[in-house]
Design a protein around this motif. Structure first.
Motif, PDB file in Angstrom:
ATOM      1  N   VAL A 175       0.849  -1.184   0.000  1.00 22.50           N
ATOM      2  CA  VAL A 175       0.000   0.000   0.000  1.00 22.50           C
ATOM      3  C   VAL A 175       0.885   1.234   0.000  1.00 22.50           C
ATOM      4  O   VAL A 175       2.022   1.207   0.485  1.00 22.50           O
ATOM      5  CB  VAL A 175      -0.955   0.060   1.227  1.00 22.50           C
ATOM      6  N   CYS A 176       0.342   2.303  -0.520  1.00 18.80           N
ATOM      7  CA  CYS A 176       1.024   3.596  -0.492  1.00 18.80           C
ATOM      8  C   CYS A 176       0.211   4.520   0.412  1.00 18.80           C
ATOM      9  O   CYS A 176      -0.960   4.805   0.130  1.00 18.80           O
ATOM     10  CB  CYS A 176       1.134   4.177  -1.895  1.00 18.80           C
ATOM     11  N   LEU A 177       0.831   4.965   1.502  1.00 17.47           N
ATOM     12  CA  LEU A 177       0.154   5.832   2.458  1.00 17.47           C
ATOM     13  C   LEU A 177       0.624   7.269   2.249  1.00 17.47           C
ATOM     14  O   LEU A 177       1.829   7.547   2.274  1.00 17.47           O
ATOM     15  CB  LEU A 177       0.454   5.376   3.894  1.00 17.47           C
ATOM     16  N   THR A 178      -0.318   8.159   2.071  1.00 14.91           N
ATOM     17  CA  THR A 178      -0.001   9.571   1.848  1.00 14.91           C
ATOM     18  C   THR A 178      -0.688  10.430   2.900  1.00 14.91           C
ATOM     19  O   THR A 178      -1.889  10.258   3.165  1.00 14.91           O
ATOM     20  CB  THR A 178      -0.459  10.031   0.449  1.00 14.91           C
ATOM     21  N   TYR A 179       0.084  11.328   3.492  1.00 18.46           N
ATOM     22  CA  TYR A 179      -0.477  12.303   4.441  1.00 18.46           C
ATOM     23  C   TYR A 179       0.156  13.654   4.133  1.00 18.46           C
ATOM     24  O   TYR A 179       1.375  13.817   4.253  1.00 18.46           O
ATOM     25  CB  TYR A 179      -0.212  11.906   5.892  1.00 18.46           C
ATOM     26  N   LYS A 180      -0.657  14.586   3.691  1.00 21.32           N
ATOM     27  CA  LYS A 180      -0.179  15.903   3.280  1.00 21.32           C
ATOM     28  C   LYS A 180       0.896  15.746   2.208  1.00 21.32           C
ATOM     29  O   LYS A 180       0.636  15.210   1.144  1.00 21.32           O
ATOM     30  CB  LYS A 180       0.306  16.696   4.492  1.00 21.32           C
ATOM     31  N   ASP A 181       2.130  16.178   2.492  1.00 22.26           N
ATOM     32  CA  ASP A 181       3.179  16.144   1.462  1.00 22.26           C
ATOM     33  C   ASP A 181       4.076  14.919   1.565  1.00 22.26           C
ATOM     34  O   ASP A 181       5.057  14.806   0.816  1.00 22.26           O
ATOM     35  CB  ASP A 181       4.055  17.408   1.574  1.00 22.26           C
ATOM     36  N   GLU A 182       3.768  14.002   2.495  1.00 19.89           N
ATOM     37  CA  GLU A 182       4.650  12.849   2.690  1.00 19.89           C
ATOM     38  C   GLU A 182       3.943  11.561   2.273  1.00 19.89           C
ATOM     39  O   GLU A 182       2.748  11.381   2.530  1.00 19.89           O
ATOM     40  CB  GLU A 182       5.091  12.750   4.155  1.00 19.89           C
ATOM     41  N   SER A 183       4.706  10.665   1.620  1.00 18.24           N
ATOM     42  CA  SER A 183       4.175   9.362   1.199  1.00 18.24           C
ATOM     43  C   SER A 183       5.182   8.275   1.568  1.00 18.24           C
ATOM     44  O   SER A 183       6.394   8.498   1.527  1.00 18.24           O
ATOM     45  CB  SER A 183       3.914   9.327  -0.304  1.00 18.24           C
ATOM     46  N   VAL A 184       4.662   7.095   1.927  1.00 18.50           N
ATOM     47  CA  VAL A 184       5.525   5.948   2.203  1.00 18.50           C
ATOM     48  C   VAL A 184       4.924   4.726   1.517  1.00 18.50           C
ATOM     49  O   VAL A 184       3.703   4.595   1.415  1.00 18.50           O
ATOM     50  CB  VAL A 184       5.684   5.675   3.715  1.00 18.50           C
ATOM     51  N   LEU A 185       5.792   3.851   1.043  1.00 17.33           N
ATOM     52  CA  LEU A 185       5.350   2.580   0.454  1.00 17.33           C
ATOM     53  C   LEU A 185       5.532   1.501   1.510  1.00 17.33           C
ATOM     54  O   LEU A 185       6.642   1.297   2.019  1.00 17.33           O
ATOM     55  CB  LEU A 185       6.179   2.250  -0.788  1.00 17.33           C
ATOM     56  N   MET A 186       4.449   0.815   1.832  1.00 17.13           N
ATOM     57  CA  MET A 186       4.488  -0.179   2.908  1.00 17.13           C
ATOM     58  C   MET A 186       4.556  -1.590   2.341  1.00 17.13           C
ATOM     59  O   MET A 186       3.970  -1.890   1.297  1.00 17.13           O
ATOM     60  CB  MET A 186       3.245  -0.050   3.804  1.00 17.13           C
ATOM     61  N   VAL A 187       5.289  -2.449   3.059  1.00 12.48           N
ATOM     62  CA  VAL A 187       5.368  -3.871   2.745  1.00 12.48           C
ATOM     63  C   VAL A 187       4.826  -4.633   3.956  1.00 12.48           C
ATOM     64  O   VAL A 187       4.653  -4.056   5.032  1.00 12.48           O
ATOM     65  CB  VAL A 187       6.820  -4.297   2.431  1.00 12.48           C
ATOM     66  N   PRO A 188       4.536  -5.938   3.823  1.00 15.52           N
ATOM     67  CA  PRO A 188       3.961  -6.693   4.942  1.00 15.52           C
ATOM     68  C   PRO A 188       4.785  -6.612   6.222  1.00 15.52           C
ATOM     69  O   PRO A 188       6.011  -6.483   6.191  1.00 15.52           O
ATOM     70  CB  PRO A 188       3.908  -8.125   4.396  1.00 15.52           C
ATOM     71  N   ASP A 189       4.069  -6.675   7.347  1.00 21.81           N
ATOM     72  CA  ASP A 189       4.653  -6.584   8.688  1.00 21.81           C
ATOM     73  C   ASP A 189       5.297  -5.236   8.945  1.00 21.81           C
ATOM     74  O   ASP A 189       6.271  -5.120   9.696  1.00 21.81           O
ATOM     75  CB  ASP A 189       5.651  -7.717   8.945  1.00 21.81           C
ATOM     76  N   ARG A 190       4.728  -4.216   8.335  1.00 22.02           N
ATOM     77  CA  ARG A 190       5.123  -2.840   8.627  1.00 22.02           C
ATOM     78  C   ARG A 190       3.882  -2.086   9.106  1.00 22.02           C
ATOM     79  O   ARG A 190       2.772  -2.329   8.659  1.00 22.02           O
ATOM     80  CB  ARG A 190       5.701  -2.140   7.402  1.00 22.02           C
ATOM     81  N   GLN A 191       4.136  -1.172  10.009  1.00 21.83           N
ATOM     82  CA  GLN A 191       3.060  -0.359  10.554  1.00 21.83           C
ATOM     83  C   GLN A 191       3.437   1.103  10.404  1.00 21.83           C
ATOM     84  O   GLN A 191       4.568   1.496  10.702  1.00 21.83           O
ATOM     85  CB  GLN A 191       2.835  -0.683  12.031  1.00 21.83           C
TER      86      GLN A 191
END
Length: 396
Positions: free
Chosen positions: A273-289
């Motif tokens: 999943v790609c999580l975006t909040y305001k100007d920041e984005s992170v790409l998540m892989v399994p077993d990440r929070q």
């Protein structure tokens, strides 16, 4: 009445009863206490057994001392009647201490949650409320089934699950997204299958806003509270979960989103999943929070065992080194109770505990009490958390 003082008074009454010197008035009070609840009756029987066992041991010790004293007495003194009187008085004085020893070793060291009245606290069940696009409210109960025909979908609710099933429509029928909202109250849980096949489990005190049918080149829903998603794959239509200003974009995956108390925490089980909040984005892989820090606008990433954060949908409470405030919040939502701390510092105590969500709430509270850091008092639909061994008033 002060808890500790009441315990010593009960101990004294039981001691007097055992010694055969209890007054009728106190005998009546003791009997009233004994029949107040099955727990008191069980405790009374255990105390009697405890006293008898301890007395046998003490009698052996006393007999040994008495024999040695008699040997000494024959050589140096004559027997005084007063010795026997002192012995009887000492026995009556020691008996309450013996019973109080039971309360200390049994009740305090192996605690049972105190209940001030008999109001039943029950675990959550399958119930929700469906708010339709036209403003209608439909109550969904686990014991009742429901069927609806909406434009483009058939809706069936059974048990604690509601399913939106897409149906073929005439090509000339205009497609406009209409939104429904599923609201799960405190003390409830519900599962929803969207028209695209995506499955969503909603925890207590949560709501999901979603389209009756998805239109266009993206699928979007909005969550408040906590939900676990199993997203149906459709590479042409990415799935978006909007939560407290965050945008979680997925193609096909399993993840948990929690937004209680203003926090937004996403835990990924499978996929990406790609999580975006305001100007920041992170790409998540399994077993990440990922947790959104609203004060700074940053996203904090950590490595976890993701399935531990989804056990709630399988009927399990799982807390690992969790703050007591967090545990209390979850119990409050699931059992629909008010939890009151008498000391703010107690909120920061940390516990690791696991229990089935459908068990009696006392089971989990008793596990926590065994750490001898806090004591719980249940009064009606409220639970008071106090410091361990603190004397406080019982609400009678």
């Amino acid at each position: 009445m002060n808890l500790l003082r009441r315990r010593f008074k009960i101990a004294h009454w039981i001691a007097e009863e055992f010694a055969g010197v209890i007054m009728k008035e106190n005998q009546a009070r003791l009997e009233q206490w004994r029949v107040e609840s099955p727990a008191h009756a069980k405790e009374y029987d255990e105390i009697r057994t405890y006293i008898m066992t301890e007395n046998e041991r003490r009698e052996k010790e006393k007999q040994t001392v008495k024999n040695e004293w008699r040997k000494f007495e024959r050589v140096h003194f004559r027997k005084y009647v007063i010795w026997r009187r002192i012995g009887r008085c000492a026995a009556i004085m020691v008996m309450p201490l013996l019973v109080c020893g039971y309360f200390v070793s049994s009740e305090w060291k192996s605690p049972e949650v105190m209940i001030a009245d008999n109001v039943e606290i029950v675990p959550g069940t399958g119930r929700a409320q469906l708010i339709m696009a036209d403003g209608r409210f439909l109550k969904l109960e686990q014991k009742e089934d429901m069927k609806l025909d909406l434009p483009g979908v058939k809706v069936v609710a059974t048990g604690k699950k509601i399913v939106y099933r897409a149906i073929e429509e005439e090509a000339s029928t205009p497609k406009v997204e209409e939104y429904n909202t599923l609201v799960v109250p405190r003390g409830g849980e519900y599962m929803l299958e969207l028209s695209d096949g995506t499955k969503v489990w909603l925890n207590s005190d949560s709501e999901l806003r979603f389209p009756v049918t998805f239109v266009g080149d993206r699928r979007s829903v909005e969550i408040e509270g906590e939900a676990y998603f199993e997203v149906a794959k459709d590479e042409g239509k990415p799935f978006h979960v909007l939560a407290n200003g965050s945008d979680i974009k997925v193609v096909g995956t399993s993840f948990n989103v929690m937004t209680y108390r203003g926090r937004t925490v996403t835990t990924l089980v499978e996929g990406k999943v790609c999580l975006t909040y305001k100007d920041e984005s992170v790409l998540m892989v399994p077993d990440r929070q990922a947790e959104v820090i609203t004060e700074t606008g940053k996203i904090l990433m950590r490595e976890v065992d993701a399935r531990n954060f989804t056990l709630w949908k399988d009927g399990v409470f799982y807390f690992e080194n969790a703050a007591l405030e967090t545990i209390a919040e979850r119990l409050s939502q699931w059992y629909d109770v008010n939890i009151i701390f008498n000391d703010e510092a107690l909120k920061q105590l940390r516990y690791s505990v696991e229990m089935k969500r459908y068990n009696n709430i006392q089971d989990l509270l008793t596990k926590i009490e065994k750490t001898q850091k806090v004591k719980f008092l249940i009064q009606g639909k409220s639970i008071y958390i106090r410091k361990w061994m603190e004397a406080y008033d019982l609400l009678e």
